[in-house]
Design a protein around this motif. Structure first.
Motif, short mmCIF file in Angstrom:
data_model
loop_
_atom_site.label_atom_id
_atom_site.label_comp_id
_atom_site.label_asym_id
_atom_site.label_seq_id
_atom_site.Cartn_x
_atom_site.Cartn_y
_atom_site.Cartn_z
N ALA A 116 0.82 -1.22 0.00
CA ALA A 116 0.00 0.00 0.00
C ALA A 116 0.85 1.26 0.00
O ALA A 116 0.49 2.25 -0.64
N ARG A 117 1.96 1.24 0.70
CA ARG A 117 2.82 2.41 0.78
C ARG A 117 3.77 2.53 -0.41
O ARG A 117 3.78 3.53 -1.12
N PHE A 118 4.59 1.51 -0.63
CA PHE A 118 5.68 1.64 -1.58
C PHE A 118 5.26 1.42 -3.03
O PHE A 118 5.97 1.85 -3.95
N SER A 119 4.13 0.77 -3.27
CA SER A 119 3.70 0.56 -4.66
C SER A 119 3.00 1.79 -5.24
O SER A 119 2.80 1.87 -6.46
N ALA A 120 2.60 2.72 -4.40
CA ALA A 120 1.87 3.90 -4.88
C ALA A 120 2.74 4.77 -5.77
O ALA A 120 3.92 4.98 -5.49
N VAL A 121 2.15 5.29 -6.84
CA VAL A 121 2.89 6.19 -7.74
C VAL A 121 2.49 7.65 -7.52
O VAL A 121 3.18 8.55 -7.94
N TRP A 122 1.36 7.88 -6.86
CA TRP A 122 0.99 9.24 -6.48
C TRP A 122 -0.06 9.23 -5.39
O TRP A 122 -0.77 8.24 -5.20
N ARG A 123 -0.09 10.35 -4.65
CA ARG A 123 -1.13 10.63 -3.68
C ARG A 123 -1.72 11.98 -4.04
O ARG A 123 -0.98 12.92 -4.34
N ARG A 124 -3.03 12.09 -3.98
CA ARG A 124 -3.70 13.36 -4.31
C ARG A 124 -4.46 13.86 -3.08
O ARG A 124 -5.33 13.18 -2.56
#
Length: 288
Positions: A116-124
């Motif tokens: 959930a943390r490291f696979s994310a490519v962006w947070r909006r």
């Protein structure tokens, strides 16, 4: 923090939202303070009758006290037998156990390589503020900041454009030992709605501590005429905290959405996100 569940366990993705007003942030804390992570983990143990067992959630974005989330993502590794037994009724049981200011909307078996943390490519994120002379609608008071000076949204957007891209955001972050402050700010834009509320959209591959609220603080100083549109960019280039940059209050901030790559790219993204970043032409420094 592995990208695969251990043998005999299943990695489960949770999509959730919460009103952060009464929480001391996402992460569990000593002293019995109420946190989102603590509340969900307690509920999970209760509804699966797993008292005394620790199921620890990993989250996409660790929000601070008072910050809300509409599209938060987390994962937890559950014993395969427990998941098989409870998966059909787990969502409804959590809804009956959790407080009304936090909801889990889906529980799905995560694809291989998902973190959930490291696979994310962006947070909006969205930050909402109003300059209405009368203040904030009472029904929105826990989600919208009142700024008691008129705001020029065009000037704020002009200033925001100079901050987009890959930079060292040390001037807008609370420094943490051993952590880099290099981030790629993918979007920073503001729109005034028909109701007069100004919504700032802030999207990046990741954020360092207090980054969003500091950026908004700088833009508000431009919007109300205390600084020119070039000032936030000068602060960024200086690379040090400026006492004029205020960290705005948390209640206007909401994590709206987290983006992930295609399933086959999850593991590679997770590995990339763990690498210490430097700017082009700047050598890596383990102690920087």
């Amino acid at each position: 923090m592995s990208d695969e569940a251990e043998d005999g366990f299943v990695r489960v993705r949770l999509d959730l939202s919460y009103d952060g007003s009464e929480f001391s942030g996402w992460a569990k804390q000593a002293g019995g303070r109420r946190t989102v992570q603590g509340e969900i983990e307690d509920a999970l143990r209760t509804v699966t009758r797993s008292h005394g067992t620790g199921y620890e959630l990993t989250v996409a974005g660790r929000t601070d006290a008072g910050v809300h989330a509409r599209g938060q993502v987390a994962h937890v590794d559950l014993p395969a037998e427990l998941w098989a037994e409870h998966r059909e009724k787990l969502l409804k049981r959590l809804a009956g156990r959790l407080s009304k200011d936090v909801r889990v909307w889906s529980l799905t078996e995560a694809p291989a390589g998902f973190n959930a943390r490291f696979s994310a490519v962006w947070r909006r994120y969205a930050y909402r503020v109003t300059d209405n002379a009368g203040g904030v609608d009472p029904l929105l008071r826990n989600h919208v900041l009142w700024h008691d000076w008129p705001l020029d949204v065009d000037a704020m957007n002009q200033a925001a454009a100079g901050l987009v891209g890959e930079h060292d955001f040390a001037a807008y972050c609370k420094k943490r030992e051993g952590a880099t402050t290099i981030r790629t700010l993918q979007e920073l834009s503001l729109v005034r709605g028909d109701d007069g509320i100004i919504t700032a959209t802030v999207r990046a591959d990741a954020f360092c501590h207090n980054m969003v609220r500091s950026l908004i603080g700088a833009l508000l100083f431009v919007g109300d005429g205390h600084r020119g549109p070039e000032w936030p960019g000068k602060v960024l280039a200086a690379g040090v905290r400026d006492s004029a940059v205020h960290v705005v209050r948390p209640h206007g901030l909401t994590l709206e959405e987290v983006g992930y790559p295609a399933d086959e790219l999850l593991a590679a993204r997770s590995k990339e996100a763990r690498n210490k970043r430097t700017l082009p032409g700047v050598p890596a420094c383990d102690t920087c």
